[in-house]
Design an enzyme around this catalytic site. Structure first.
Site, PDB file in Angstrom:
ATOM      1  N   ILE A 120       0.915  -1.344  -0.020  1.00 54.63           N
ATOM      2  CA  ILE A 120       0.031  -0.011  -0.052  1.00 54.63           C
ATOM      3  C   ILE A 120       0.930   1.375   0.050  1.00 54.63           C
ATOM      4  O   ILE A 120       0.170   2.395  -0.489  1.00 54.63           O
ATOM      5  CB  ILE A 120      -0.981  -0.189   1.279  1.00 54.63           C
ATOM      6  N   ASN A 154      -4.409  -1.823  -1.953  1.00 52.39           N
ATOM      7  CA  ASN A 154      -5.021  -2.102  -0.535  1.00 52.39           C
ATOM      8  C   ASN A 154      -5.930  -3.341  -0.843  1.00 52.39           C
ATOM      9  O   ASN A 154      -7.056  -3.424  -1.249  1.00 52.39           O
ATOM     10  CB  ASN A 154      -5.922  -0.865  -0.238  1.00 52.39           C
ATOM     11  N   THR A 155      -5.433  -4.287  -0.386  1.00 51.77           N
ATOM     12  CA  THR A 155      -6.074  -5.808  -0.440  1.00 51.77           C
ATOM     13  C   THR A 155      -7.298  -5.917   0.508  1.00 51.77           C
ATOM     14  O   THR A 155      -8.186  -6.746   0.207  1.00 51.77           O
ATOM     15  CB  THR A 155      -5.086  -7.101  -0.327  1.00 51.77           C
ATOM     16  N   CYS A 174       3.187 -11.770   5.838  1.00 53.80           N
ATOM     17  CA  CYS A 174       4.309 -11.694   6.526  1.00 53.80           C
ATOM     18  C   CYS A 174       4.564 -10.672   7.638  1.00 53.80           C
ATOM     19  O   CYS A 174       4.499  -9.439   6.813  1.00 53.80           O
ATOM     20  CB  CYS A 174       5.722 -11.940   5.610  1.00 53.80           C
ATOM     21  N   ASP A 177       0.837  -5.561  10.392  1.00 48.24           N
ATOM     22  CA  ASP A 177       0.770  -4.705  11.742  1.00 48.24           C
ATOM     23  C   ASP A 177      -0.142  -5.440  12.533  1.00 48.24           C
ATOM     24  O   ASP A 177      -1.205  -5.772  12.183  1.00 48.24           O
ATOM     25  CB  ASP A 177       0.161  -3.386  10.983  1.00 48.24           C
ATOM     26  N   THR A 252      12.499 -12.175   4.750  1.00 50.41           N
ATOM     27  CA  THR A 252      11.775 -10.868   4.791  1.00 50.41           C
ATOM     28  C   THR A 252      12.561 -10.002   5.700  1.00 50.41           C
ATOM     29  O   THR A 252      13.363 -10.481   6.668  1.00 50.41           O
ATOM     30  CB  THR A 252      10.345 -11.055   5.372  1.00 50.41           C
ATOM     31  N   GLU A 253      12.422  -8.663   5.449  1.00 53.99           N
ATOM     32  CA  GLU A 253      13.374  -7.741   6.092  1.00 53.99           C
ATOM     33  C   GLU A 253      12.875  -7.763   7.438  1.00 53.99           C
ATOM     34  O   GLU A 253      13.702  -7.625   8.693  1.00 53.99           O
ATOM     35  CB  GLU A 253      12.944  -6.254   5.500  1.00 53.99           C
ATOM     36  N   GLU A 254      11.658  -7.817   7.788  1.00 54.94           N
ATOM     37  CA  GLU A 254      11.159  -8.337   9.322  1.00 54.94           C
ATOM     38  C   GLU A 254      11.697  -9.167   9.917  1.00 54.94           C
ATOM     39  O   GLU A 254      12.028  -9.209  11.090  1.00 54.94           O
ATOM     40  CB  GLU A 254       9.797  -8.006   9.365  1.00 54.94           C
TER      41      GLU A 254
END
Length: 279
Positions: A120, A154-155, A174, A177, A252-254
């Site tokens: 998004i 915006n799914t 993944c 929030d 993933t970055e997170e």
């Protein structure tokens, strides 16, 4: 007096074909309110989506009069909307893909499968798009990364605008929030209503992969999918042999951030069940 150059100006000044984008020029706040008006562009239906601009290597011309079961690319659709058909459908979606770590890890492992990131945030989407272009140039001799792309979407509002019934084989959620406050739980990417939309766009046997470092959110996602009649939980033994689970944990970055901080990653995967026969 002119101030310092803005991030967009800086990245445009140094942008060259085949050069990897620098993440520092595409930084944006970690989360966006999915209920806000983000001035998004989206197709009225999946048939109105031009996928050829995202996967040019898979663009195909279907001769007029030849039957085609692909609802995205049919001769009539091509004539009416002036869209170039593609030879394959998108089958894998990473919802909230961030900077695309999972996308670019999966792409060479699934070279014949079209993989799409949905994000998004404007700058983050642009980073993934630019990185995909750069990787295609760098790997032109092998044809790798032609199967990966990203769109701003915006799914929570428009998922069925992009995918037809039973199209996807894998959906990744993944490190979404967590929306810790109870009044914000309606904004979580997993809910009773959204799970029905995931069920609609997924083919029977397809899998929804989730990962988070927030135990409360993990329990929430597991409970909501388990309560939905279209999904069943995948057992731990099967997860251990699933290459996608290992990739999701590390790429993933997170996920890398959690690893650096010695945090815990909670994984749960659900399989799309066959719809029961009509009575």
């Amino acid at each position: 007096m002119a101030g310092p150059p803005k991030k967009r100006q800086k990245r445009d000044d140094i942008k060259q074909e085949g050069q990897m984008p620098q993440k520092k020029f595409y930084r944006q706040r970690a989360h966006a309110n999915p209920f806000s008006d983000h001035d998004l562009k989206y197709p009225a239906s999946p048939a109105a989506m031009d996928w050829s601009q995202h996967y040019p290597a898979f663009a195909a011309t279907v001769p007029a009069g030849v039957p085609n079961d692909d609802p995205i690319a049919t001769p009539d659709h091509d004539k009416q909307n002036h869209l170039q058909p593609i030879s394959k459908q998108v089958q894998v979606a990473d919802i909230g893909c961030g900077f695309g770590g999972l996308l670019f890890a999966l792409a060479p492992k699934m070279p014949e499968t079209l993989i799409l990131g949905l994000e998004i945030r404007t700058s983050v989407t642009e980073f993934v798009q630019e990185k995909a272009k750069a990787l295609r140039v760098q790997h032109a001799s092998t044809g790798l990364y032609q199967n990966v792309s990203c769109i701003r979407a915006n799914t929570m509002k428009f998922l069925p605008n992009f995918f037809v019934k039973g199209q996807l084989s894998k959906i990744f959620l993944c490190f979404p929030d967590p929306h810790f406050k109870a009044r914000k739980h309606k904004a979580r990417i997993v809910s009773t209503t959204l799970n029905s939309e995931y069920a609609f766009v997924m083919k029977p046997g397809g899998k929804v992969y989730t990962i988070t470092d927030v135990e409360d959110l993990h329990v929430w996602m597991a409970e909501h999918f388990a309560a939905h009649p279209s999904f069943e939980r995948v057992g731990e033994e099967e997860l251990e042999g699933d290459e996608c689970v290992g990739t999701m944990r590390t790429e993933t970055e997170e996920g890398k951030k959690v690893e650096r901080n010695s945090g815990t990653k909670y994984v749960v995967v659900f399989r799309r069940l066959e719809d029961p026969p009509w009575p």
